[in-house]
Design an enzyme around this catalytic site. Structure first.
Site, PDB file in Angstrom:
ATOM      1  N   SER A 155     -91.324  32.594 -13.612  1.00 22.84           N
ATOM      2  CA  SER A 155     -91.205  32.373 -14.859  1.00 22.84           C
ATOM      3  C   SER A 155     -92.732  32.028 -15.485  1.00 22.84           C
ATOM      4  O   SER A 155     -92.782  32.464 -16.607  1.00 22.84           O
ATOM      5  CB  SER A 155     -90.552  31.156 -15.197  1.00 22.84           C
ATOM      6  OG  SER A 155     -90.899  29.996 -14.363  1.00 22.84           O
ATOM      7  N   HIS A 202     -85.152  35.144 -15.438  1.00 23.92           N
ATOM      8  CA  HIS A 202     -86.145  36.247 -16.111  1.00 23.92           C
ATOM      9  C   HIS A 202     -85.802  37.986 -15.706  1.00 23.92           C
ATOM     10  O   HIS A 202     -86.533  38.658 -16.317  1.00 23.92           O
ATOM     11  CB  HIS A 202     -87.689  35.803 -15.993  1.00 23.92           C
ATOM     12  CG  HIS A 202     -87.581  34.507 -16.546  1.00 23.92           C
ATOM     13  ND1 HIS A 202     -88.014  34.337 -17.800  1.00 23.92           N
ATOM     14  CD2 HIS A 202     -87.606  33.341 -15.883  1.00 23.92           C
ATOM     15  CE1 HIS A 202     -88.235  32.818 -18.074  1.00 23.92           C
ATOM     16  NE2 HIS A 202     -88.107  32.475 -16.519  1.00 23.92           N
ATOM     17  N   LYS A 229     -82.266  33.397 -21.659  1.00 27.80           N
ATOM     18  CA  LYS A 229     -83.457  34.271 -21.796  1.00 27.80           C
ATOM     19  C   LYS A 229     -82.992  35.747 -22.459  1.00 27.80           C
ATOM     20  O   LYS A 229     -82.905  35.651 -23.624  1.00 27.80           O
ATOM     21  CB  LYS A 229     -84.044  34.330 -20.445  1.00 27.80           C
ATOM     22  CG  LYS A 229     -85.045  33.359 -20.113  1.00 27.80           C
ATOM     23  CD  LYS A 229     -84.480  32.177 -19.196  1.00 27.80           C
ATOM     24  CE  LYS A 229     -85.289  31.148 -19.183  1.00 27.80           C
ATOM     25  NZ  LYS A 229     -84.971  30.124 -18.013  1.00 27.80           N
TER      26      LYS A 229
HETATM   27  C1  PLP Z   1     -84.953  28.959 -17.348  1.00 26.79           C
HETATM   28  C2  PLP Z   1     -84.888  28.873 -15.910  1.00 26.79           C
HETATM   29  C3  PLP Z   1     -83.899  28.077 -15.582  1.00 26.79           C
HETATM   30  C4  PLP Z   1     -83.170  26.924 -16.353  1.00 26.79           C
HETATM   31  O1  PLP Z   1     -82.103  27.614 -17.190  1.00 26.79           O
HETATM   32  P1  PLP Z   1     -81.518  26.931 -18.241  1.00 26.79           P
HETATM   33  O2  PLP Z   1     -80.403  27.379 -18.448  1.00 26.79           O
HETATM   34  O3  PLP Z   1     -82.587  27.036 -19.402  1.00 26.79           O
HETATM   35  O4  PLP Z   1     -81.226  25.516 -17.643  1.00 26.79           O
HETATM   36  C5  PLP Z   1     -83.709  28.103 -14.249  1.00 26.79           C
HETATM   37  N1  PLP Z   1     -84.440  29.118 -13.505  1.00 26.79           N
HETATM   38  C6  PLP Z   1     -85.349  29.784 -14.006  1.00 26.79           C
HETATM   39  C7  PLP Z   1     -86.107  30.874 -13.043  1.00 26.79           C
HETATM   40  C8  PLP Z   1     -85.667  29.816 -15.295  1.00 26.79           C
HETATM   41  O5  PLP Z   1     -86.608  30.513 -15.724  1.00 26.79           O
END
Ligand code: PLP
Length: 382
Positions: free
Chosen positions: A176, A204, A236
């Site tokens: 990320s 992502h 995302k």
């Molecule tokens: C954003 C993210 C999460 C968390 O997801 P949310 O739905 O925002 O809690 C988990 N793992 C990764 C790799 C992320 O980028």
């Protein structure tokens, strides 16, 4: 911490000193956003917003209960079937957030006797999830280093298996804060020898990576057998909110029965599930979004190279520029803000010390001229 106002003030003071205090700024603010995770430009899509509004009128604003009580609606059910289809898995389970999906997966599938082998730059939710398991063998390998993961497995897996435990290799699909891809094929090969499981959090990657947007597994041609536990999020590329885990029927059923972060929390609002179904349909239908995004990525990287801007190695919409100290990243971010761009400075502890950065993210909602103007602003600001 002592439970006194002085102790709280001192703790805050510690954070303030090295430019590390976080601040929230209201969004949207009229600047062009180059730091959101809305990679396909669906967060503001009229069809997605309408699907949400229509479902809110039909189902209400909230689910009213957890999934196992009365919060599970036809919208959740349909979304789960469509996600299973999309990811080529037998079943998918919707979680209220990605953070909770990761906590749920590891706490339901792993226990203290198991060996956990994880990339050191995994998302915080995977790190916390691994801690929750309280395994005595909770190990991390240097970022992206499949050979190091394999040597941890070679060293510790035989003993763990002998004692009746299992082995898990746990990684983000796309990292990320760095934007690079995990070496999934090599990790899959390494774990196969020990009959363990590769758990991939493709938050992502889903929607963005791979020819049809099915994520990192599609890009590398990995089958569900090689990646038995796949986590994806809706916040995302889908532009909504929430998450899912996909896998075979029994794995998912075990999560329903055992994942505390699934059982003991209010179900995702059905309207969000409906909006996500619309996003998922658009992700599959409108391939121009990925094509446009990929052409922006290439344009941005070529432009950065021509201007002597040093980017990290990344082929994804996450294009970080490391500046080093927190104050340098803050200063650059402020200059970009003055030039009309929103690019938040990412500082420790989100990233390691000395690697404060601008985490620039590209989106299908950007135009070529916005990318060109960002490049000029970056040249002036760094
Ligand atoms: C954003 C993210 C999460 C968390 O997801 P949310 O739905 O925002 O809690 C988990 N793992 C990764 C790799 C992320 O980028």
């Amino acid at each position: 911490m002592r439970c006194t106002p002085e102790a709280i003030a001192a703790a805050l003071g510690d954070i303030e000193s090295p430019n590390l205090r976080r601040r929230r700024e209201l969004a949207p603010d009229g600047r062009v956003n180059f730091c959101s995770n809305d990679y396909l430009g669906l967060a503001n899509d009229e069809r997605v917003a309408s699907a949400m509004a229509d479902a809110a009128r039909q189902f209400g604003a909230g689910a009213g209960a957890s999934h196992l009580v009365s919060g599970h609606t036809a919208e959740h059910d349909a979304l789960e079937r469509e996600l299973a289809d999309f990811t080529g898995r037998e079943r998918a389970l919707v979680f209220s957030t990605g953070y909770m999906a990761n906590l749920g997966v590891l706490s339901a599938l792993a226990d203290r006797r198991d060996l956990l082998v994880a990339d050191e730059l995994n998302h915080a939710s995977l790190i916390d999830a691994a801690r929750l398991v309280r395994s005595t063998s909770n190990l991390r390998y240097p970022h992206g280093d499949a050979a190091a993961a394999r040597s941890l497995l070679d060293r510790y897996a035989p003993g763990v298996i002998e004692a009746g435990g299992g082995t898990f290799v746990i990684t983000d699909g796309v990292f990320s804060m760095d934007g690079d891809l995990a070496p999934l094929p090599a990790l899959a090969t390494a774990i196969r020898e020990y009959q363990g499981w590769l758990v991939v959090d493709d938050a992502h990657g889903i929607g963005v990576i791979g020819r049809t947007g099915r994520g990192s597994c599609e890009l590398f041609g990995l089958s569900p057998r090689e990646v038995p536990v796949l986590v994806g999020t809706f916040g995302k590329a889908f532009g909504t909110f929430g998450a899912f885990v996909a896998g075979d029927s029994n794995v998912i059923e075990l999560l329903v029965q055992r994942a505390r972060s699934y059982i003991y929390t209010t179900a995702l609002p059905p309207a969000v599930a409906a909006a996500t179904r619309m996003s998922l349909a658009i992700v599959q239908k409108e391939t121009w979004r990925r094509e446009h995004l990929n052409s922006l990525i290439m344009r941005f990287r070529a432009g950065a190279k021509a201007r002597g801007l040093r980017l990290m190695e990344s082929a994804t919409p996450i294009q970080p520029m490391i500046l080093g100290q927190a104050e340098e990243a803050l200063a650059a971010s402020a200059k970009l803000a003055a030039a009309g761009f929103r690019v938040t400075a990412i500082r420790p502890p989100t990233v390691p010390h000395g690697t404060a950065r601008l985490r620039i993210t590209l989106s299908a909602s950007h135009s070529e001229s916005e990318v060109d103007r960002l490049l000029s602003a970056l040249e002036a600001a760094t």
